[in-house]
Design a protein around this motif. Structure first.
Motif, PDB file in Angstrom:
ATOM      1  N   UNK A 168       0.881  -1.175   0.000  1.00 18.14           N
ATOM      2  CA  UNK A 168       0.000   0.000   0.000  1.00 18.14           C
ATOM      3  C   UNK A 168       0.915   1.220   0.000  1.00 18.14           C
ATOM      4  N   UNK A 169       0.580   2.218  -0.813  1.00 17.42           N
ATOM      5  CA  UNK A 169       1.422   3.419  -0.914  1.00 17.42           C
ATOM      6  C   UNK A 169       0.882   4.509   0.011  1.00 17.42           C
ATOM      7  N   UNK A 170       1.764   5.037   0.853  1.00 14.18           N
ATOM      8  CA  UNK A 170       1.388   6.135   1.752  1.00 14.18           C
ATOM      9  C   UNK A 170       2.187   7.375   1.366  1.00 14.18           C
ATOM     10  N   UNK A 171       1.485   8.457   1.014  1.00 15.81           N
ATOM     11  CA  UNK A 171       2.169   9.732   0.718  1.00 15.81           C
ATOM     12  C   UNK A 171       2.452  10.436   2.037  1.00 15.81           C
ATOM     13  N   UNK A 226      -8.880   0.296   2.229  1.00 21.28           N
ATOM     14  CA  UNK A 226     -10.342   0.363   2.164  1.00 21.28           C
ATOM     15  C   UNK A 226     -10.802   1.353   1.090  1.00 21.28           C
ATOM     16  N   UNK A 227     -10.176   2.527   1.066  1.00 24.10           N
ATOM     17  CA  UNK A 227     -10.541   3.534   0.063  1.00 24.10           C
ATOM     18  C   UNK A 227     -10.304   2.987  -1.352  1.00 24.10           C
ATOM     19  N   UNK A 228      -9.224   2.248  -1.530  1.00 21.56           N
ATOM     20  CA  UNK A 228      -8.930   1.647  -2.830  1.00 21.56           C
ATOM     21  C   UNK A 228     -10.013   0.658  -3.246  1.00 21.56           C
ATOM     22  N   UNK A 262      -6.150   8.369  -1.979  1.00 25.27           N
ATOM     23  CA  UNK A 262      -4.727   8.032  -2.150  1.00 25.27           C
ATOM     24  C   UNK A 262      -3.880   9.279  -2.387  1.00 25.27           C
ATOM     25  N   UNK A 263      -4.530  10.426  -2.626  1.00 25.95           N
ATOM     26  CA  UNK A 263      -3.781  11.677  -2.794  1.00 25.95           C
ATOM     27  C   UNK A 263      -3.576  12.425  -1.481  1.00 25.95           C
TER      28      UNK A 263
END
Ligand SMILES: [Zn+2]
Length: 288
Positions: free
Chosen positions: A148-151, A212-214, A222-223
């Motif tokens: 999972x990508x976390x900005x 969950x949002x994905x 994700x932004x």
């Protein structure tokens, strides 16, 4: 913390299930400081979906504490009455329900009968109980393998798989109300938050919420950028709890402590010896 990103909105998100303590204050101060630095607005988002634990005294305490400490917010309720009339999570039930329906239609959830405090692993996925069974929670069929990508606040991206603690996390509680991870995602999107500041203890929640949002195809989530701050711990190194009366702001005020004395005490708990007069000075003292 130098970076050129701009943010529009962040939030402070207390829960009225206990008196606010110095750990909450630290989190609010850091949020307010980062918002000021970035020109972002601060939303006061009060999470009152834990219906069994919500108490009107604790709700009032949120406003009293923020006002006492001089931590201002730009959006959200101005007092308890305004909160109940316009901002309670109960008003957003249709949004949460829509998300739960979507997860059910896409077969991304299963019914779970496990008691809340069980030590045994949940094997309810195999049981395939109907989602409409009374007194079940709904658990997400999580993807435990893909990163999972976390900005981050400073513009980096961290890539991590879902931690074990979040495998098949609950999205709907046994009492029928949506669970924290789901309401948090829906609310932050609803209010247009693009910077989330929270304690390091919520890192696992951040990963869960991004996944969950994905799954809900809410790509805007994700932004969002995240800043996870260090926590105040007690003498044994544990996170402060809301039952710890001596660290509640309400208690400290009753003891005659001024806002400056509370900020100075928090700096001390973070290992910084300094006289601190305001939340801005507190964050500056911690960064130096
Ligand atoms: Zn189960």
């Amino acid at each position: 913390m130098a970076n050129s990103s701009t943010y529009h909105k962040t939030r402070i998100a207390p829960t009225p299930s206990g008196y606010l303590h110095v750990g909450n204050v630290l989190s609010f101060a850091i949020t307010a400081a980062l918002a000021r630095k970035k020109g972002a607005k601060v939303l006061l988002r009060i999470d009152d979906m834990d219906r069994e634990r919500v108490n009107p005294l604790y709700l009032q305490d949120i406003f009293d504490t923020l006002n006492y400490l001089g931590i201002a917010w730009d959006e959200g309720p101005s007092n308890v009455e305004d909160f109940e009339s316009n901002f309670s999570q109960l008003h957003r039930m249709p949004l949460y329900q829509q998300a739960l329906d979507q997860l059910a239609q896409n077969k991304l959830v299963f019914a779970c009968t496990c008691p809340r405090s069980t030590q045994k692993p949940c094997t309810c996925l195999e049981q395939q109980l109907p989602l409409s069974t009374p007194n079940v929670s709904w658990r997400l069929i999580t993807n435990n393998d893909d990163p999972i990508q976390v900005k981050t606040y400073i513009g980096k991206t961290i890539s991590e798989i879902l931690p074990v603690s979040m495998h098949n996390f609950v999205v709907k509680k046994k009492d029928g109300y949506p669970a924290y991870q789901l309401t948090s995602v829906i609310d932050d999107l609803h209010y247009g938050v693009d910077l989330i500041v929270r304690g390091q203890d919520l890192w696992d929640s951040t990963l869960a919420q991004l996944q969950l949002a994905g799954l809900l195809h809410k790509t805007d989530f994700s932004n969002i950028s995240f800043y996870h701050h260090p926590l105040i711990t007690d003498a044994t190194g544990n996170k402060l709890s809301k039952s710890a009366g001596s660290t509640s702001v309400q208690y400290l005020r009753q003891q005659g402590k001024s806002a400056a004395e509370i900020f100075t005490m928090i700096a001390g708990m973070m290992g910084v010896t300094a006289q601190v007069s305001s939340w801005k000075a507190l964050v500056e003292a911690l960064v130096e």
